[in-house]
Design a protein around this motif. Sequence first.
Motif, short mmCIF file in Angstrom:
data_model
loop_
_atom_site.label_atom_id
_atom_site.label_comp_id
_atom_site.label_asym_id
_atom_site.label_seq_id
_atom_site.Cartn_x
_atom_site.Cartn_y
_atom_site.Cartn_z
N UNK A 1 15.54 31.99 -37.80
CA UNK A 1 15.64 30.56 -37.25
C UNK A 1 14.43 29.92 -37.01
N UNK A 2 14.12 28.65 -37.68
CA UNK A 2 12.91 27.99 -37.57
C UNK A 2 12.81 27.23 -36.28
N UNK A 3 11.61 27.40 -35.72
CA UNK A 3 11.63 26.75 -34.18
C UNK A 3 10.32 25.74 -34.37
N UNK A 4 10.69 24.49 -33.91
CA UNK A 4 9.70 23.19 -33.87
C UNK A 4 9.51 22.91 -32.72
N UNK A 5 8.38 22.74 -32.39
CA UNK A 5 7.76 22.28 -30.86
C UNK A 5 7.17 20.89 -30.90
N UNK A 6 7.72 20.01 -30.39
CA UNK A 6 7.46 18.61 -30.43
C UNK A 6 6.54 18.22 -29.22
N UNK A 7 5.23 18.35 -29.26
CA UNK A 7 4.41 18.33 -28.02
C UNK A 7 3.60 17.05 -27.71
N UNK A 8 3.89 16.26 -26.53
CA UNK A 8 3.30 15.16 -26.26
C UNK A 8 1.98 15.33 -25.74
N UNK A 9 1.11 14.55 -26.23
CA UNK A 9 -0.36 14.58 -25.64
C UNK A 9 -0.82 14.70 -24.15
N UNK A 10 -2.02 14.98 -23.83
CA UNK A 10 -2.42 14.83 -22.46
C UNK A 10 -2.74 13.73 -22.09
N UNK A 11 -2.84 13.48 -20.69
CA UNK A 11 -3.36 12.29 -19.92
C UNK A 11 -4.58 11.44 -20.44
N UNK A 12 -4.30 10.20 -20.47
CA UNK A 12 -5.40 9.25 -20.75
C UNK A 12 -5.79 8.34 -19.74
N UNK A 13 -6.70 7.68 -19.44
CA UNK A 13 -7.15 6.45 -18.89
C UNK A 13 -6.05 5.42 -18.67
N UNK A 14 -5.33 5.27 -20.04
CA UNK A 14 -4.61 4.37 -20.28
C UNK A 14 -3.08 4.82 -19.40
N UNK A 15 -2.81 5.92 -19.78
CA UNK A 15 -1.74 6.64 -19.16
C UNK A 15 -1.81 6.40 -17.59
N UNK A 16 -2.80 6.79 -16.85
CA UNK A 16 -3.09 6.66 -15.52
C UNK A 16 -3.04 5.09 -15.02
N UNK A 17 -3.64 4.14 -15.81
CA UNK A 17 -3.45 2.86 -15.36
C UNK A 17 -2.23 2.14 -15.74
#
Length: 209
Positions: A1-17
Amino acid sequence: MTRLIVWRHGNTDWNAGGRVQGQTDVPLNDLGRQQAVDAAELLVKLKPDAIVASDLRRAADTAAALAALTGRSVGHDQRLRERYFGAWQGHTMTEVAALFPDQHARWQAGQEVGGDVESLDDMGKRMAEALLDAAALAPPGGTVVVATHGAVARQGVGHLLGWRLEQLRTLRALQNCHWIELTRDDKRGWQLAAYNVGPFSERPVPPPV
């Protein structure tokens, strides 16, 4: 069974704003870098056979935190970039609603936005193709981690699974440095195994020295 992890990036100042990033190359902030380290400490336990990332810094640097623990190099794929939001990029959603009210209303309704914003269909297709190519890097029964972005992750996974837009809208937004787990076998094809998985708590950002 193949496993694929789709991972979102960490926080940025634009995320915070609350600013629309799209394909603007915004770096991780201190919190985002720590989130990447915390998440990598969990993901390394999955023993990934390959790591692939969007070439935008916030995703590439998130992937680098995992690469540092595994000793594996990171491949980069432009198809893993965030949705192109055109003239929205750099604005807060409050500003978008004022500047582009019709487009914003369609976005809230889950419809195609129009204008110079990338279509949901185009985004889903290019992301699903990138995910399939990434998954092919793993040996049978292996694991691949893909570091990417929130909107394109959800849309690409939905496209890969063959979900309608109405189904996809039932999924909450992917949090910073959280991930989706997909599995594939010859009998069932691709299946959603887990969604919005990540560190249980965020460490406080230390004050500058």
